[in-house]
Design a protein around this motif. Structure first.
Motif, PDB file in Angstrom:
ATOM      1  N   VAL B   8     -17.083 -40.667  27.675  1.00 46.54           N
ATOM      2  CA  VAL B   8     -16.142 -39.781  28.374  1.00 46.54           C
ATOM      3  C   VAL B   8     -15.151 -40.626  29.185  1.00 46.54           C
ATOM      4  O   VAL B   8     -13.936 -40.363  29.163  1.00 46.54           O
ATOM      5  CB  VAL B   8     -16.899 -38.779  29.276  1.00 46.54           C
ATOM      6  CG1 VAL B   8     -15.914 -37.993  30.143  1.00 46.54           C
ATOM      7  CG2 VAL B   8     -17.732 -37.823  28.426  1.00 46.54           C
ATOM      8  N   GLN B   9     -15.637 -41.657  29.854  1.00 46.97           N
ATOM      9  CA  GLN B   9     -14.728 -42.509  30.632  1.00 46.97           C
ATOM     10  C   GLN B   9     -13.758 -43.268  29.727  1.00 46.97           C
ATOM     11  O   GLN B   9     -12.596 -43.470  30.067  1.00 46.97           O
ATOM     12  CB  GLN B   9     -15.538 -43.478  31.499  1.00 46.97           C
ATOM     13  CG  GLN B   9     -16.289 -42.743  32.618  1.00 46.97           C
ATOM     14  CD  GLN B   9     -16.925 -43.687  33.631  1.00 46.97           C
ATOM     15  OE1 GLN B   9     -16.562 -44.857  33.692  1.00 46.97           O
ATOM     16  NE2 GLN B   9     -17.856 -43.175  34.416  1.00 46.97           N
ATOM     17  N   THR B  10     -14.250 -43.685  28.569  1.00 45.59           N
ATOM     18  CA  THR B  10     -13.379 -44.381  27.607  1.00 45.59           C
ATOM     19  C   THR B  10     -12.279 -43.454  27.108  1.00 45.59           C
ATOM     20  O   THR B  10     -11.106 -43.845  27.006  1.00 45.59           O
ATOM     21  CB  THR B  10     -14.217 -44.913  26.428  1.00 45.59           C
ATOM     22  OG1 THR B  10     -15.219 -45.803  26.935  1.00 45.59           O
ATOM     23  CG2 THR B  10     -13.351 -45.649  25.416  1.00 45.59           C
ATOM     24  N   LEU B  11     -12.653 -42.223  26.810  1.00 42.90           N
ATOM     25  CA  LEU B  11     -11.660 -41.249  26.341  1.00 42.90           C
ATOM     26  C   LEU B  11     -10.602 -41.021  27.405  1.00 42.90           C
ATOM     27  O   LEU B  11      -9.392 -41.040  27.128  1.00 42.90           O
ATOM     28  CB  LEU B  11     -12.338 -39.921  25.983  1.00 42.90           C
ATOM     29  CG  LEU B  11     -13.327 -39.923  24.816  1.00 42.90           C
ATOM     30  CD1 LEU B  11     -13.877 -38.513  24.579  1.00 42.90           C
ATOM     31  CD2 LEU B  11     -12.686 -40.457  23.544  1.00 42.90           C
ATOM     32  N   LEU B  12     -11.062 -40.783  28.648  1.00 43.88           N
ATOM     33  CA  LEU B  12     -10.111 -40.476  29.719  1.00 43.88           C
ATOM     34  C   LEU B  12      -9.179 -41.665  29.966  1.00 43.88           C
ATOM     35  O   LEU B  12      -7.967 -41.485  30.122  1.00 43.88           O
ATOM     36  CB  LEU B  12     -10.863 -40.095  30.990  1.00 43.88           C
ATOM     37  CG  LEU B  12     -11.468 -38.683  30.983  1.00 43.88           C
ATOM     38  CD1 LEU B  12     -12.430 -38.493  32.153  1.00 43.88           C
ATOM     39  CD2 LEU B  12     -10.351 -37.623  31.034  1.00 43.88           C
ATOM     40  N   SER B  13      -9.724 -42.873  29.968  1.00 44.78           N
ATOM     41  CA  SER B  13      -8.849 -44.025  30.234  1.00 44.78           C
ATOM     42  C   SER B  13      -7.939 -44.286  29.035  1.00 44.78           C
ATOM     43  O   SER B  13      -6.900 -44.921  29.177  1.00 44.78           O
ATOM     44  CB  SER B  13      -9.666 -45.259  30.598  1.00 44.78           C
ATOM     45  OG  SER B  13     -10.337 -45.757  29.462  1.00 44.78           O
ATOM     46  N   GLY B  14      -8.310 -43.756  27.866  1.00 45.31           N
ATOM     47  CA  GLY B  14      -7.450 -43.887  26.687  1.00 45.31           C
ATOM     48  C   GLY B  14      -6.479 -42.739  26.518  1.00 45.31           C
ATOM     49  O   GLY B  14      -5.796 -42.654  25.505  1.00 45.31           O
ATOM     50  N   GLY B  15      -6.440 -41.843  27.494  1.00 46.07           N
ATOM     51  CA  GLY B  15      -5.440 -40.774  27.452  1.00 46.07           C
ATOM     52  C   GLY B  15      -5.867 -39.535  26.693  1.00 46.07           C
ATOM     53  O   GLY B  15      -5.032 -38.691  26.373  1.00 46.07           O
ATOM     54  N   VAL B  16      -7.140 -39.406  26.416  1.00 48.12           N
ATOM     55  CA  VAL B  16      -7.625 -38.175  25.788  1.00 48.12           C
ATOM     56  C   VAL B  16      -8.274 -37.327  26.877  1.00 48.12           C
ATOM     57  O   VAL B  16      -9.294 -37.697  27.444  1.00 48.12           O
ATOM     58  CB  VAL B  16      -8.653 -38.477  24.667  1.00 48.12           C
ATOM     59  CG1 VAL B  16      -9.272 -37.194  24.138  1.00 48.12           C
ATOM     60  CG2 VAL B  16      -7.976 -39.251  23.541  1.00 48.12           C
ATOM     61  N   ASP B 138     -16.919 -48.006  20.111  1.00 55.38           N
ATOM     62  CA  ASP B 138     -16.648 -47.172  18.931  1.00 55.38           C
ATOM     63  C   ASP B 138     -15.667 -46.048  19.272  1.00 55.38           C
ATOM     64  O   ASP B 138     -14.805 -45.689  18.467  1.00 55.38           O
ATOM     65  CB  ASP B 138     -17.944 -46.575  18.376  1.00 55.38           C
ATOM     66  CG  ASP B 138     -18.787 -47.609  17.628  1.00 55.38           C
ATOM     67  OD1 ASP B 138     -18.260 -48.702  17.335  1.00 55.38           O
ATOM     68  OD2 ASP B 138     -19.964 -47.325  17.358  1.00 55.38           O
ATOM     69  N   GLY B 139     -15.805 -45.492  20.470  1.00 56.26           N
ATOM     70  CA  GLY B 139     -14.878 -44.444  20.902  1.00 56.26           C
ATOM     71  C   GLY B 139     -13.458 -44.977  21.016  1.00 56.26           C
ATOM     72  O   GLY B 139     -12.490 -44.320  20.625  1.00 56.26           O
ATOM     73  N   ALA B 140     -13.330 -46.202  21.534  1.00 63.58           N
ATOM     74  CA  ALA B 140     -11.995 -46.813  21.649  1.00 63.58           C
ATOM     75  C   ALA B 140     -11.417 -47.060  20.258  1.00 63.58           C
ATOM     76  O   ALA B 140     -10.221 -46.830  20.019  1.00 63.58           O
ATOM     77  CB  ALA B 140     -12.083 -48.120  22.451  1.00 63.58           C
ATOM     78  N   GLU B 172     -12.283 -50.819  26.977  1.00 68.05           N
ATOM     79  CA  GLU B 172     -10.829 -50.876  27.116  1.00 68.05           C
ATOM     80  C   GLU B 172     -10.171 -50.185  25.918  1.00 68.05           C
ATOM     81  O   GLU B 172     -10.682 -50.258  24.799  1.00 68.05           O
ATOM     82  CB  GLU B 172     -10.356 -52.341  27.128  1.00 68.05           C
ATOM     83  CG  GLU B 172     -10.740 -53.104  28.376  1.00 68.05           C
ATOM     84  CD  GLU B 172     -10.065 -52.545  29.623  1.00 68.05           C
ATOM     85  OE1 GLU B 172      -8.833 -52.317  29.571  1.00 68.05           O
ATOM     86  OE2 GLU B 172     -10.780 -52.290  30.621  1.00 68.05           O
ATOM     87  N   PRO B 173      -9.026 -49.561  26.132  1.00 69.38           N
ATOM     88  CA  PRO B 173      -8.304 -48.983  24.988  1.00 69.38           C
ATOM     89  C   PRO B 173      -7.953 -50.052  23.947  1.00 69.38           C
ATOM     90  O   PRO B 173      -7.711 -51.204  24.295  1.00 69.38           O
ATOM     91  CB  PRO B 173      -7.028 -48.412  25.617  1.00 69.38           C
ATOM     92  CG  PRO B 173      -7.361 -48.225  27.067  1.00 69.38           C
ATOM     93  CD  PRO B 173      -8.359 -49.290  27.413  1.00 69.38           C
ATOM     94  N   VAL B 174      -7.960 -49.622  22.693  1.00 65.32           N
ATOM     95  CA  VAL B 174      -7.597 -50.499  21.566  1.00 65.32           C
ATOM     96  C   VAL B 174      -6.273 -49.991  21.009  1.00 65.32           C
ATOM     97  O   VAL B 174      -6.117 -48.788  20.823  1.00 65.32           O
ATOM     98  CB  VAL B 174      -8.693 -50.434  20.479  1.00 65.32           C
ATOM     99  CG1 VAL B 174      -8.278 -51.217  19.233  1.00 65.32           C
ATOM    100  CG2 VAL B 174     -10.022 -50.920  21.021  1.00 65.32           C
ATOM    101  N   PRO B 175      -5.313 -50.893  20.774  1.00 69.07           N
ATOM    102  CA  PRO B 175      -4.030 -50.389  20.238  1.00 69.07           C
ATOM    103  C   PRO B 175      -4.191 -49.927  18.792  1.00 69.07           C
ATOM    104  O   PRO B 175      -4.998 -50.484  18.053  1.00 69.07           O
ATOM    105  CB  PRO B 175      -3.106 -51.613  20.313  1.00 69.07           C
ATOM    106  CG  PRO B 175      -4.016 -52.790  20.338  1.00 69.07           C
ATOM    107  CD  PRO B 175      -5.304 -52.342  20.971  1.00 69.07           C
ATOM    108  N   PRO B 176      -3.429 -48.909  18.391  1.00 71.88           N
ATOM    109  CA  PRO B 176      -3.465 -48.503  16.982  1.00 71.88           C
ATOM    110  C   PRO B 176      -2.890 -49.610  16.097  1.00 71.88           C
ATOM    111  O   PRO B 176      -2.221 -50.518  16.579  1.00 71.88           O
ATOM    112  CB  PRO B 176      -2.582 -47.249  16.943  1.00 71.88           C
ATOM    113  CG  PRO B 176      -1.773 -47.282  18.177  1.00 71.88           C
ATOM    114  CD  PRO B 176      -2.515 -48.087  19.195  1.00 71.88           C
ATOM    115  N   SER B 177      -3.147 -49.526  14.801  1.00 68.72           N
ATOM    116  CA  SER B 177      -2.601 -50.513  13.853  1.00 68.72           C
ATOM    117  C   SER B 177      -1.083 -50.541  13.967  1.00 68.72           C
ATOM    118  O   SER B 177      -0.455 -49.492  14.112  1.00 68.72           O
ATOM    119  CB  SER B 177      -2.942 -50.119  12.418  1.00 68.72           C
ATOM    120  OG  SER B 177      -4.298 -49.873  12.284  1.00 68.72           O
ATOM    121  N   PRO B 178      -0.474 -51.734  13.886  1.00 68.31           N
ATOM    122  CA  PRO B 178       0.996 -51.788  13.910  1.00 68.31           C
ATOM    123  C   PRO B 178       1.552 -51.036  12.705  1.00 68.31           C
ATOM    124  O   PRO B 178       0.986 -51.102  11.618  1.00 68.31           O
ATOM    125  CB  PRO B 178       1.308 -53.281  13.800  1.00 68.31           C
ATOM    126  CG  PRO B 178       0.019 -54.009  13.893  1.00 68.31           C
ATOM    127  CD  PRO B 178      -1.098 -53.045  13.705  1.00 68.31           C
TER     128      PRO B 178
END
Lengths: 516, 516
Positions: B8-16, B138-140, B172-178
Motif C-alpha cells: 500500500v505504501q509503495t502504491l501511494l508513493s508511486g501515485g496510485v 513487485d508492486g513497483a 522506490e518507484p520504478v520508471p516505465p520502459s522508455p
C-alpha cells in the motif's frame, strides 16, 4: 448443411438438448441452426455467468450435460466464475464459444482475444475447430470429454466460418473414456483398513445422493467406520430417510475437531480434505498429523465398481442395515425476526423432494441443522467458494427437474453477483423461490478480518465489508427483472410469504430483513 | 510492517491512490493495510466487472492508473471482459489478485485456481509474488509495467502469506520502459507520403483528445491529407472547437466507402484498421486493395515525439491553421417518442465539458451526428466490443473528473451485464446520468442475423434476440440499487427528466422507452 447445423444435429443425437445461451454476432449461424431444430431447448441468459451456472445446476440434478453458447473471449470470461464452481462440483459441461472467422484472426479487431488460453486456465478439454467439416466430429469429441471421468469441462471454440461453411453432416456419438478402477488388492486393503479403530470413509459426488450412498452407509455400519462428506457438496440427499453423513466444517478449528479421532481416512470418490483458507500459524490440512490417508479411488474413477466391490469383500448384501435420518420437523415458529426461527420455519415448510440451492454463507448455520430431518430433499452448495452461484444454479436445477420446487438461500452480497438470472426464471416461469437474506454486507469478511488478527476496523475497511449507504431494495430489484417479490420483517411474515410463494407457479423472491 | 502494508505504501508513493475493490478472505490483510492509509480511496464494487471497468474509465479520463483488488481466479474471471475492453482501449491498470497462501496451494481447496494462467490470457504483465519481501518491489514493477508503452494491463498476484508476513518496507518507484521512437528517416518518409494524393493520417489514443490532436490537424492541413480516427475510440474530444476527425464505420460496406479513396494510410499511434467482424464473402480489411499502409509508429511508441518531429519536418509552427468544429446546437425538439429527436434533445442539452460514455450500440447513429457540434465534451466508446462496459466506465470517469457531469448512453441488453455499478454510483454520489434505451432486446443481433443471410427468424432464434416476456423495469432496477430513476415515453418527458437529472447532484437513471 453448414457447420453450425452439423453441430446442432450432433449435439441432439448425442443427447444434449438444452442450451443456455448468450450469443453474439459470431454465433448467428448457430442461432439460425437452432431455429431449425426445436428439439434443442434454448434458454437465454442476460449474463454469461447465468448460462454457465445454469449448466452446472442442470448437470447436478440431471446427470446430463447441457451446452452453453457464449460470445468470444469476454463472454467466456463472464462465464468463468461459475465454470470454476462447476469444475469443483465435478459437473460435466459443454461450453461452445463463438470466435472470429479463422481468416479474420490475423487482424486486431475489437473482439479478438485468446479464447483457447482463457479456456485452458479452467477447462479440462479445449479445442478450436479448424474448418466446417471438423465441427461435428469435434462436437462429438467435446461431448465425450464433458462426460469422461464422471464429468468435466469441455470447451469447443467455433470460428464463425466453420459454422457458415459447408459441412459433410453430423457425427456419430463418441463414448467417454472408460472409467479407471482400482486394483482388487487395493480394495481389499481398504476393506481391512475400514475395520481398524478410528477409521472413516470419505465419500463425495453421486454417492452423496444416490444408491451408492446406501452402499457406503452399509459398509460403515458393517465395519464400524465413520461415514463422512465434504463441507461443500455439489448435491447431497438430506432429510427423512437420507443416509446419515458426517459433514466437515468451514473453520480450521472446527474441521480439526471433527477429524481429531480419525486415524485412517479412506477416500472413495472424494478429494483429500483441505481447509478452505490458510491462516497465519494454522495448518492447511484438517486431519490430525497421525492420520493415515488411504486414497482408494478418486472422484473421476469408477466409484460404483469400487464401492460395490468393497461391499462384496465385506460380505454385505442389499438387506444389510444402515443409518439414516428419521423425520423430525421443528414446530412452526412465530414472533419477531430471529434467524434461528426463520431456519425452523423453512425446515417446517420445506416440501417433499425440494431442491435447495444454498449460498447463504454465514447464515447456513441456521438452515442446515433444522432441515437435517425435514422432508426428503436435495441440497446444492457453492463448491468453488465463488459467490454468484446460487441464482443461476437454481435456473439449471429447475429446468432439469420441472416437477420439483427449487429454493435458493442467498446472502445479499452473493445474490448481487448474478442477479440477472432472476429474469430467466421469469421468462421460463421456473418454480424457484429465492430467499435473500439482507444482512447488508459481506458478513463472512467481518469474521475473516478477525481471523487474520484485525480487531480495530476503520472506515476504509468497513466500506469494503458493508453493502449499505445505500441499502439494496430486493423487492424492486426482483420486480425489475419480472419476478414478484415481497419483504418480510418478522417470522410470521416469512411463513406467510413462503407459503404463498410455494402455492403458486413461477418464481418468487422473498427479502428477509436480517438483524445485523 | 507486513507485505500488505509495504505494498500500500509503495502504491501511494508511486501515485496510485484509487482502488476499485471487491475483496475476499485472502485479501483481508490488504484491506487492513488500506485502513491505515486513508490516502488510498477505496471504492467498493458489487461485482468485479464493475471494478475493472471503473479502472479503465479512470485511466481514460485521468491518464493515471488505478488499482483493482480482486479475489482469486473467479474474481479475476468476473473482471475479464472489462479488462479485455481496457486492453483494447490502451488503458493502464494494476490488477491485484489475492491468492491462497503459498503453502496452501499444494491442496485442492475450493477456491484454488490458475490465476497466472487466466491473467496471461489477457494481461501484458503477470507476476505472483513469492514472499513478503518481494511484494513491494513487485508492486513497483507492476506499476511500471502498467505505465509502460502508454498503458498496459499488469496483474500482481498476492498470495495471502506474502501479505501477512514481515516485509522490509516500501519500494522506490520504478520508471516505465522508455518509449520507442521511429527513425528520423521514417518520419521524413511519412512527411513525404502525407503529401501524396489520397493520403490519410490515422491517429488514435491521446491524439484524439489532447494537444497532439491539434498538431495532427495542422499536419493534415499543411499536407492535404485526411485526418482519420478509428470507429471506436477510448476517448475522443468532440463538439465546438474540437479537431475534425473523420471516423471509420462499423459496417463492412460503410467502412470500405469511407476508405475507398485512400491510397496511402499513415498510422501514427493507431492500429491498422480492421473490420469488426468477418462475414461470408466479405474482406477483413476495410481499405481498398491498392492502398499502401505506412506504419509510422504504433500506439505503444512515442507518439508525441513522432508527431512533433513530423510537424517540424513539414515546417509547422504553433500558429498554423487547422480544421475544427464550430458550435451548432440543434433546436430543442418536442413531440412523441422518436429516437432522432431524442438525439437532438441530448445534443441541445449536453453541458460544456461533459463526459459521454457510449454503449448505445445500434442507437449511436442518433447521438453521434447531432452532438458533433454541441458544446465541447469527451466521448468514450466500448473499445473491446464487449458489452457491460458503460456503467462501470462511467464510475471511473466520474471519480477521475469529479467536476464534470457524466452521461451513459446504453441499450438495455448492455446495461444488464454490469448493472451493479449503479450501486457504486449511489454510494459514491457520482454525478452520472444513465440513459437506458429500452428497445427490449439485442437489436444489433437482428441486423447481424440478416448480415449472415438469415431472413426467416423462428421462435428459437427470436427468443435469443429479444429481452421480452418479461420486460425489464429499469426504474425499479435503478431504485433497487439506490439510484433515483424515471421512465419517459415522449421527447418532452426526456427533456424534462434530463434537465432535472443534470440540475441535482448524485446519480440518476432515465429509462427511454424506444419504439421497436
Amino acid at each position: 448443411m453448414n457447420g453450425a447445423e452439423s453441430l446442432v444435429q450432433t449435439l441432439l443425437s448425442g443427447g444434449v438438448n438444452v442450451c443456455f445461451a448468450n450469443p453474439g454476432t459470431s454465433e448467428m449461424h448457430f442461432v439460425a441452426a437452432l431455429d431449425a431444430h426445436p428439439g434443442m431447448r434454448c434458454v437465454l441468459c442476460l449474463f454469461e455467468g447465468g448460462a454457465t451456472g445454469a449448466a452446472d445446476g442442470y448437470f447436478r440434478m440431471s446427470g446430463n450435460i447441457a451446452a452453453t453458447l457464449l460470445h468470444l473471449a469476454p463472454g467466456l470470461g463472464n462465464g468463468f466464475a461459475n465454470l470454476h464452481t462447476a469444475r469443483k462440483a465435478g459437473s460435466g459441461m459443454l461450453t461452445i464459444v463463438g470466435d472470429h472467422a479463422t481468416h479474420h484472426m490475423a487482424y486486431e479487431s475489437p473482439l479478438k482475444g485468446d479464447i483457447p488460453g482463457l479456456s485452458r486456465s479452467i477447462a479440462h478439454w479445449t479445442r478450436a475447430s479448424p474448418d466446417a467439416t471438423s465441427v461435428a466430429p469435434d462436437g462429438a469429441q467435446a461431448m465425450a470429454a464433458a462426460r469422461s471421468h464422471n464429468g468435466q469441462l469441455a470447451t469447443l471454440v467455433l470460428p464463425a466460418n466453420t459454422a457458415w461453411q459447408e459441412a459433410t453432416g453430423p457425427a456419430e456419438p463418441v463414448p467417454p473414456s472408460p472409467l479407471i478402477r482400482p486394483d482388487l488388492a487395493r480394495i481389499q486393503a481398504a476393506a481391512h483398513t475400514l475395520q481398524l479403530p478410528g477409521a472413516a470413509l470419505m465419500v463425495d459426488g453421486p454417492t452423496l445422493h444416490g444408491d451408492l450412498g446406501v452402499l457406503a452407509a452399509q459398509i460403515v455400519k458393517k465395519t464400524g467406520a465413520r461415514l463422512m462428506a465434504p463441507y461443500l457438496a455439489a448435491r447431497i440427499r438430506r432429510g427423512a430417510g437420507a443416509v446419515a453423513f458426517e459433514r466437515l466444517a468451514y473453520g480450521v478449528d472446527d474441521n480439526a475437531a471433527v477429524l481429531k479421532d480419525v486415524r485412517h481416512m479412506v477416500l472413495a470418490g472424494a478429494q483429500r480434505p483441505t481447509n478452505f483458507f490458510a491462516y497465519p500459524g494454522k495448518p492447511s490440512l484438517p486431519e490430525a498429523p497421525n492420520t493415515a490417508v488411504f486414497d482408494l479411488c478418486s472422484r473421476g474413477m469408477d466409484v460404483g465398481y469400487t464401492l460395490n466391490t468393497l461391499a462384496e469383500c465385506l460380505g454385505i448384501t442389499t438387506t444389510d442395515p444402515y443409518d439414516c435420518w428419521p423425520q423430525a420437523l421443528p414446530a412452526l415458529p412465530s414472533g419477531p425476526m430471529d434467524m434461528a426461527l426463520i431456519g425452523q420455519a423453512f425446515a417446517h415448510l420445506l416440501p417433499e423432494n425440494a431442491i435447495v440451492v444454498d449460498e447463504s454463507i454465514t447464515l447456513a448455520r441456521f438452515f442446515m441443522p433444522p432441515t437435517q430431518q425435514a422432508r426428503p430433499h436435495d441440497w446444492l452448495h457453492t463448491t468453488g467458494g465463488a459467490i454468484g452461484f446460487g441464482l443461476p444454479n437454481a435456473v439449471g436445477a429447475a429446468l432439469a427437474c420441472p416437477q420439483r420446487p427449487v429454493f435458493v438461500l442467498t446472502g445479499d452480497g452473493s445474490a448481487m453477483y448474478t442477479l440477472q438470472a432472476l429474469w430467466t426464471m421469469a421468462r421460463e416461469q421456473l418454480h424457484v423461490v429465492t430467499i435473500v437474506f439482507a444482512n447488508r454486507g459481506y458478513q463472512i469478511l467481518r469474521g475473516e478480518l478477525a481471523n487474520v488478527g484485525v480487531t480495530q476496523v476503520g472506515r476504509n475497511a468497513l466500506r469494503m465489508l458493508d453493502v449499505e449507504q445505500p441499502q439494496l431494495d430486493w423487492v424492486k430489484l426482483s420486480e425489475g427483472h419480472g419476478v414478484p417479490a415481497d419483504r418480510v420483517t418478522d417470522v410470521d411474515g416469512f411463513v406467510a410469504s413462503l407459503r404463498a410463494a410455494m402455492a403458486k407457479p413461477g418464481p418468487h423472491l422473498i427479502e428477509v430483513v436480517c438483524p445485523v
